[in-house]
Design a protein around this motif. Structure first.
Motif, PDB file in Angstrom:
ATOM      1  N   GLU A  23       1.287  -1.578   0.218  1.00  0.00           N
ATOM      2  CA  GLU A  23       0.252  -0.211   0.040  1.00  0.00           C
ATOM      3  C   GLU A  23       1.026   1.189   0.120  1.00  0.00           C
ATOM      4  O   GLU A  23       0.467   2.043  -0.684  1.00  0.00           O
ATOM      5  N   SER A  71      -6.739  12.569  -2.453  1.00  0.00           N
ATOM      6  CA  SER A  71      -7.997  10.789  -1.567  1.00  0.00           C
ATOM      7  C   SER A  71      -6.443   9.814  -2.227  1.00  0.00           C
ATOM      8  O   SER A  71      -7.320   8.901  -1.485  1.00  0.00           O
ATOM      9  N   HIS A  72      -5.536   9.481  -2.586  1.00  0.00           N
ATOM     10  CA  HIS A  72      -4.513   8.927  -2.244  1.00  0.00           C
ATOM     11  C   HIS A  72      -4.629   8.624  -1.252  1.00  0.00           C
ATOM     12  O   HIS A  72      -4.249   7.178  -0.821  1.00  0.00           O
ATOM     13  N   ASN A  75      -7.031   6.718   0.388  1.00  0.00           N
ATOM     14  CA  ASN A  75      -7.568   5.578   0.176  1.00  0.00           C
ATOM     15  C   ASN A  75      -6.594   4.214   1.460  1.00  0.00           C
ATOM     16  O   ASN A  75      -6.940   3.084   1.284  1.00  0.00           O
ATOM     17  N   TYR A  76      -5.504   5.639   1.288  1.00  0.00           N
ATOM     18  CA  TYR A  76      -4.078   4.167   2.100  1.00  0.00           C
ATOM     19  C   TYR A  76      -5.042   4.011   3.562  1.00  0.00           C
ATOM     20  O   TYR A  76      -4.659   3.110   4.126  1.00  0.00           O
ATOM     21  N   ALA A  78      -6.921   4.342   4.551  1.00  0.00           N
ATOM     22  CA  ALA A  78      -8.735   2.845   4.234  1.00  0.00           C
ATOM     23  C   ALA A  78      -8.096   1.545   4.761  1.00  0.00           C
ATOM     24  O   ALA A  78      -8.823   0.816   5.546  1.00  0.00           O
ATOM     25  N   ALA A  79      -7.358   1.719   3.284  1.00  0.00           N
ATOM     26  CA  ALA A  79      -6.942   0.550   3.340  1.00  0.00           C
ATOM     27  C   ALA A  79      -6.367  -0.757   4.252  1.00  0.00           C
ATOM     28  O   ALA A  79      -6.185  -1.316   4.768  1.00  0.00           O
TER      29      ALA A  79
END
Length: 96
Positions: A23, A71-72, A75-76, A78-79
Motif C-alpha cells: 500500500e 484521495s490517494h 485510500n491508503y 482506509a486500506a
C-alpha cells in the motif's frame, strides 16, 4: 527557497508487513507527480521489517497539506486501517 522536510514513520502490525508495504508503494508514483513534491522516498528498516520511513521534501507546508488531503492518502488510510501499529509525521525545516 526554504523547503520542508518530512520524516514519516509507519510501523505495521507484524502480520501485515507485506500488505502495508504494498500500500505504501502505491503512494510513490502518484505523490512524486504532485505539485510541490521535491522528493518522496520510502525506506524499510533492516533490523525491523515492520518499520517503514518516508523521507520527503516539499516546496512548502501548503504543498504538504495538499498532499495529505489527496484521495490517494485517504485510500491508503482506509486500506490499512487496523494494520498499522504506529504512524508519526515530523515536519522539519531544511537548514543546510
Amino acid at each position: 527557497m526554504t523547503k520542508l522536510t518530512v520524516v514519516a514513520n509507519i510501523i505495521a502490525n507484524k502480520d501485515s508487513i507485506d500488505f502495508v508495504k504494498a500500500e505504501l508503494i502505491k503512494l510513490i508514483e502518484v505523490t512524486r507527480a504532485e505539485a510541490g513534491c521535491i522528493s518522496y522516498d520510502l525506506h524499510q528498516d533492516n533490523e525491523n521489517p515492520a518499520h517503514f520511513v518516508f523521507y520527503e521534501n516539499w516546496q512548502s507546508r501548503e504543498h504538504l497539506q495538499a498532499h495529505l488531503a489527496n484521495s490517494h492518502i485517504a485510500n491508503y488510510v482506509a486500506a490499512t486501517e487496523g494494520q498499522v501499529e504506529l504512524f508519526t509525521i515530523n515536519e522539519m525545516t531544511h537548514i543546510a
